[in-house]
Enzyme design. Structure first.
Site, PDB file in Angstrom:
ATOM      1  CB  CYS A   9      92.194 -26.742  -5.581  1.00 38.86           C
ATOM      2  SG  CYS A   9      92.023 -27.423  -7.172  1.00 38.86           S
ATOM      3  N   GLY A  35      86.349 -27.828  -2.922  1.00 41.03           N
ATOM      4  CA  GLY A  35      86.639 -28.985  -3.500  1.00 41.03           C
ATOM      5  C   GLY A  35      86.308 -30.245  -3.118  1.00 41.03           C
ATOM      6  CG  ASN A 109      93.537 -22.507  -5.442  1.00 37.82           C
ATOM      7  OD1 ASN A 109      93.162 -21.820  -4.580  1.00 37.82           O
ATOM      8  ND2 ASN A 109      92.716 -23.131  -6.479  1.00 37.82           N
ATOM      9  N   GLY A 110      94.795 -23.037  -8.724  1.00 39.26           N
ATOM     10  CA  GLY A 110      94.747 -22.047  -9.723  1.00 39.26           C
ATOM     11  C   GLY A 110      95.114 -22.947 -11.165  1.00 39.26           C
ATOM     12  CB  CYS A 244      90.033 -14.407  -8.334  1.00 38.47           C
ATOM     13  SG  CYS A 244      88.293 -15.023  -8.979  1.00 38.47           S
ATOM     14  CE1 TYR A 250      78.891 -20.551  -6.194  1.00 35.35           C
ATOM     15  CE2 TYR A 250      80.866 -21.074  -6.715  1.00 35.35           C
ATOM     16  CZ  TYR A 250      79.819 -21.362  -6.486  1.00 35.35           C
ATOM     17  OH  TYR A 250      79.291 -22.706  -6.800  1.00 35.35           O
ATOM     18  CB  CYS A 390      87.779 -17.756 -15.578  1.00 31.56           C
ATOM     19  SG  CYS A 390      89.025 -17.517 -14.167  1.00 31.56           S
ATOM     20  CB  CYS A 441      91.373 -10.741 -11.906  1.00 35.69           C
ATOM     21  SG  CYS A 441      90.918 -11.438 -13.568  1.00 35.69           S
ATOM     22  CB  CYS A 444      84.612 -13.378 -15.343  1.00 38.31           C
ATOM     23  SG  CYS A 444      84.434 -12.794 -13.783  1.00 38.31           S
TER      24      CYS A 444
END
Lengths: 467, 467, 467, 467
Positions: A9, A35, A109-110, A244, A250, A390, A441, A444
């Site tokens: 988001c 979003g 967001n999260g 992240c 991305y 994730c 992090c 993934c």
């Protein structure tokens, strides 16, 4: 990569501008890539709060007359991820509630990982919920601890919450920003020429409205902005930060700076690292648009090969697209991207892509390229194989759908019908990021989750039991 | 009377029909006169709940495809009153919440008088609200007492609540109807040919869907309908019943039977009582359409005068009407009603009306009649002067706007420019109703409120502090 | 170049596919870049004709149910250019009329230069017009000469018409394509796998629906397709062909092949020619997206400089954009393109652009680049200065607005605040095109108009006198 | 009678008011009963003409901002009948065309009987048509004879046309009204307080906007209104006038005066005549709402029986109504009208209706009344049996569907399940009308058509061959 990882988001906040809702409109426009499902703005003139939310893109949800009906100098806004399936206005944000004569609003967001337990506990105490959003849990906790005071109550509430969150909150007279102690998602603070303040998910939103970037909201910081100025309180620090990596790879726009790194230069660096790790005899380099653009530029320069835009994107493909009949099945792929036959026929080509999730879209594109007579196709992916789900806000779907979780690289190469397939190494990725490994992090890719799950939680649960 | 008293609603429920949402659609259509602002349906197939709400009339909010997306055999629905001012989808009903893995839905007709205190108390305990509706308080209380069990919890919740309410509620597998111990608002139970059950505000909704009227839901009754059949529990009885006389006079459809009395015959009886109380030399009798129609018929028959429809109603006047320019100010009145000059010129006429609230619309109509050359105008009102506000769900606005609260009958006659003005006496009204005085709420005429107000509560408060 | 030259259209036709309207939908989707104002499809099942037209993009005008209401195996479609000002559904195409029991439909790309005289003459003979479209003149002439037979009547009608036109026409049972003898606008013929035929403005529409390119519709050809197969008749040949160079430079999609030349390779060749004609010391090469992309790639390769995407495009900027307040005036530029500061600061950059019409948008972009600290800015334009208006379908507006018509190159350089400015020479352009000079229309650069104007005609005239 | 005869229209024109489009909006509102399918307004400020048309009711097609975009002091407007089947915006009126630098607009009420021949001839001369409207033929003829001058050309054009027409026409500076020499359809002239002029189908439109009725536009008159004032030219007179009796019986609003007769008083007189012709022992008299209201009042007074409104109309039944499932088939009837059981049970009732076309709706209503226990049902129809189709603008459908064309009165009585059925006699009808028989068109009752058909023409033909 096709728009598969989809749960993310964009959030935005303004304090101290007479047209706060209009600024928020522009800010959300700049964050629209985060979003596309719904958009909302809540605004306050210091006394009264007005709101408007709707399904669709920012310019579909808001028009001039709606913005004019949202007066005030404080505002928060939210854009929500796009899903292919079912979604609800009920879940659109910001979320507004009434409590003890105050109006509270939140945009999030999260993803929380102890949402199930928290919600269950709150409900057992008599709370009722109107949505399946994590954000509603935060605001319930805030209300629960409101007796500690507005600020301390919020700190107490956030101390109960585990997971990833960047937040903007609002009361009638105060704008609040908060970021989880791990700093999973980006959040930055900017300053307007008129002295007002901006909170935004990414710096590209500051650029658009000509706000100056000041600093990131720090992990664990709760920042209050009102007529007394700015002040912050802090949550207990986490053992480590965990930004992240997928935001850089991305999600974020290339013109943004997040986690201290410009996204464009990071992606070029990924391409350069790929050039160090591979050696391919080829006639040209091209991206899968638009996600592989910057990696491809970096790779082409480092490998000294010509960069081309071998597949042309139709700029007018929107969301209200007619499904092709079974006999027209391939049109769906071609309507978005058409290869330039005269350029690619009989050529050996290197394609750059930012990730492969399920591999289905990639496979159809390769098929289209084979049909026009491309001689050799080498695919380079700008990160390691993607093997783990994730839990902090990126919806790669369940592990079962991740192609790299069940297939070897050679199997993927065959599935995609490639001459060769290379993934960037973890070391190469870290070098490109220029951020210490212990501050990222990477779950993934390596399954090392910075925060442990207390139980297998998924959005599915709530949808089954709650919505 | 023009559509001034406007805070009323229509509610409807179905248990045991495979197309519950479609039946509810038809039921709400029949109850549309009770509310034109918003409409909503919530449906359950025994496991999952779906909902749809929107602003506007029933056929504007629902279409075939929306109804098809609402599968199930249990449903509740709601139509909400029309306001001239600001209103919100946020306040549309039914209201749906999630609690302890259950979905609860409520639709409410009426008004609570201890809403402010209850809400304050709930908020101090940490509850957060999403709307300014009384209904949300009921569902919070239900959640609060849910530990007593679903049924007992609801009984406990309703025992805390004071005021007027007819309710339909729903869980995934149960339809519930409830009515306050005073029985302010109507609510009836019907049976479908297939064995299913219907709950509706008025019997006209049963007629449309060919359900048989069984009985009224009793004051103080909470009726549960699920796959085990029907059973009821009861709230402590009130000292007296107090059915709203205004439902009979104005709100209910003439083809409905409420409080044991057919509305058409009641209204004719009002006209007959008026004929007993007055003696007017006149050429013809006419109503102000359509509210005075049945009173006028009763009066004309009893007074042996010709009944005429002297003002013609434009059936196509809808709600999306362009405001006339200042130079076209009178068009607004005439677009709805046009007098038949050839019929009325030089005549002595008796007009029947069901009530006078502010008197402004009535005055413009009289003016139009004077302009075409009517000789004498005698206005008969089918109830006593309207002097007191209603706290149980009829929004006559504040006392200050009630013309009869500040003016004598003679002053009103002059204000309206009438040759004579007569109000039906309280005794005449009671005789027409055929219901014992001690079972009716006549507070708007005599100020005797059946339930005492704990504080001056008004919708205004919540709107100022909460919305 | 910003989307300034705006009067162009896309046309498409199908014969012999059971879902002709759906194919046309996809074909128009691929041609959407040629017109965003309105879209229309007319379809025939051999007996009856159905049509649908609307304002907006193809997916906004058509949905599944509308396409399903357009049955048949023959169809024509049209997308119309986008204007900033006033435009009308009345002028949307295809245009359908009834004549002698037949239904005739037409879709037109181009501009007639004797429209005024023809229309005047037709009106003096009693004809009445419903639009301001040239296409209506063609169909009136066709009706006028219908006594000669359907085919000969059309040939006679087109022999009266002067200017640029690529047409698709339709009767209940026949698809017709026609192209003016000069061949100003492109038009091609393709074949479907099932044996059906396609007519399209550009080959990119064939690619999408997997039709095979057969050949261009020839200048002066009128091609009839019906159940007897294909046959053509020919208009008297023009002294020379005059393919619009601006189709190659700007309008056509890079993946299309028009006038025998692939557009992508042509544009790269422009960049290569520019590299031959200039010598610039610089750190990087970038396009103004997206119009300069392919020229920039060609230039960067030939000049051996790094190619970068220095300004990031917001993919979500649509047409329903809120106008910024005066204090937010610059947001309008930045919402579309944001420069990557970290990449460009302190750099010497070469920017490639496909043309400069008025120079205003270009100027704001340069200003934005200066603000973030770019060191040197060199602008290369991939064609000669643009000095003359177009009368054949490209709406550059009047001569007065063309910056190159009134300013020297040095003056333009100063106006744009550039370190240097270079235009590609006419020779360089011709070399890039690989088409003989005498087969091209270069009038916008050199003023040599292939067809003479009989009087100063402009769209304005008709709008003043007719619409 | 249910809304079956459906081909009729309302027309309106203004000259000399600064807000002509807004006046036209109100005028069309008052004429909405004459057509609910589409609405349109064309306005001129003396130089430029603007128009807006759309499908739906007047307030659905127009809003404040649309009216504001229609500036000028001259306007014409049109509302078109509602069909159950297919209809097109293409056929919405007013119809606007361009001819010799002028803009011409037309709005038409009525039906031409030589449309087919005229259209064929025009097409053979090269004319092309855009619609299937008769009106387009008139405007083609006007253009054809324009060389005679604007006024004489129109007179010549109308002299070629046979059938029923009331017209308003407009050029940039002139408002024109015309009525066929037989005077089939009504048309009147009114004067505004500010001196401006109004043309309207019925006087109820004058009342609403406070215009004074001056006179009817005469049969055969062409009336021109511009800045030189009013003047008229006349078509050759017809052998007789033939005012449509069905306008009085059914179409016109009761508050209108048409053909010199007030509609309300005419309908009451029909009831009085019926009372003279029948003698029924009954308990009460009621109409089928709303078409039988005034006849029922007249009958009840003359027969000295109580008038009641025995079936209650749902005022909110609009056009976007959900079709009931097969199991809910009867809801469709009941949603519009619900009988008052308590009033009607065990009673002998007389029902008044204005006509019976097919009898199906009437039959369902009788069935509903039988189900609630009405003892005797006597139906009185306020005109003779309806045996012949109309060629002048009332769409009773083909002769085959008229129940009275194939069944005797006794057969109809049985079909409808009545205790008795009576039709008003032709003499009774004429006495009620107070208009000489030779000035009325009574063809639908007696088959004596005032203008002979040259060939069997029907709307169907054009739809098959033209649309």
């Amino acid at each position: 990569m096709q728009r598969f990882p989809r749960e993310n988001c964009g959030i935005f906040g303004v304090y101290g501008h007479p047209e706060a809702s209009k600024l928020t409109y522009f800010g959300l426009y700049a964050l629209q890539h985060r979003g596309q499902e719904s958009a909302g703005i809540v605004v306050s003139d210091g006394k009264e709060i007005h709101e408007h939310k709707g399904m669709g893109l920012v310019p579909e949800v808001f028009d001039e007359s709606i913005l004019n009906s949202l007066p005030g100098h404080i505002a928060i806004g939210h854009v929500r991820y796009s899903t292919t399936g079912f979604s609800l206005l009920r879940n659109a944000q910001p979320f507004v509630v009434y409590h003890l004569g105050m109006t509270l609003a939140i945009a999030h967001n999260g993803n929380l990982i102890n949402a199930y337990d928290l919600r269950k506990q709150l409900e057992e105490d008599g709370a009722i919920f109107q949505s399946t959003m994590d954000s509603e849990i935060i605001i319930h906790l805030w209300a629960h601890y409101f007796y500690l005071g507005m600020e301390e109550g919020l700190a107490k509430a956030l101390s109960k919450v585990k997971g990833a969150y960047s937040l903007v909150l609002m009361t009638e007279d105060t704008l609040i920003a908060a970021r989880d102690p791990n700093g999973f998602r980006p959040l930055c603070l900017g300053k307007l020429k008129n002295g007002g303040y901006i909170i935004a998910s990414e710096t590209c939103a500051l650029d658009l409205i000509e706000a100056k970037y000041i600093r990131d909201v720090e992990p664990g910081e709760i920042l209050f902005i009102n007529d007394k100025g700015l002040h912050s309180i802090y949550l207990p620090p986490a053992p480590r930060h965990s930004h992240c990596i997928f935001e850089l790879i991305y999600f974020a726009r290339p013109d943004s700076r997040i986690f201290g790194r410009n996204v464009y230069l990071f992606r070029k660096a990924q391409g350069e690292e790929l050039a160090k790790e591979t050696k391919i005899e080829a006639d040209l380099v091209m991206p899968f648009p638009d996600s592989g653009n910057y990696v491809a530029i970096g790779y082409a320069q480092a490998a000294n090969l010509p960069f081309e835009i071998g597949m042309i994107r139709n700029h007018y493909v929107g969301r209200t697209f007619i499904q092709p009949s079974p006999t027209m099945r391939d049109f769906g792929v071609k309507i978005k991207l058409n290869p330039v036959k005269e350029l690619l026929k009989d050529k050996r080509i290197v394609i750059l892509e930012d990730s492969i999730i399920r591999g289905t879209t990639c496979r159809s594109r390769i098929k289209t390229l084979r049909e026009i007579g491309v001689k050799e196709i080498h695919l380079l992916v700008s990160c390691p194989p993607h093997c783990f789900p994730c839990y902090y806000g990126i919806d790669f779907s369940s592990k079962g759908e991740l192609i790299a979780a069940s297939k070897s690289i050679e199997e993927i190469r065959k599935f995609l019908n490639l001459d060769s397939l290379h993934y960037l190494s973890m070391d190469g990725l870290l070098r490109a990021s220029d951020i210490p490994k212990q501050q990222l992090c990477l779950a993934c890719f390596n399954g090392e989750y910075p925060i442990l799950l207390e139980r297998e939680f998924s959005k599915t649960w709530l949808e089954r039991h709650g919505a």
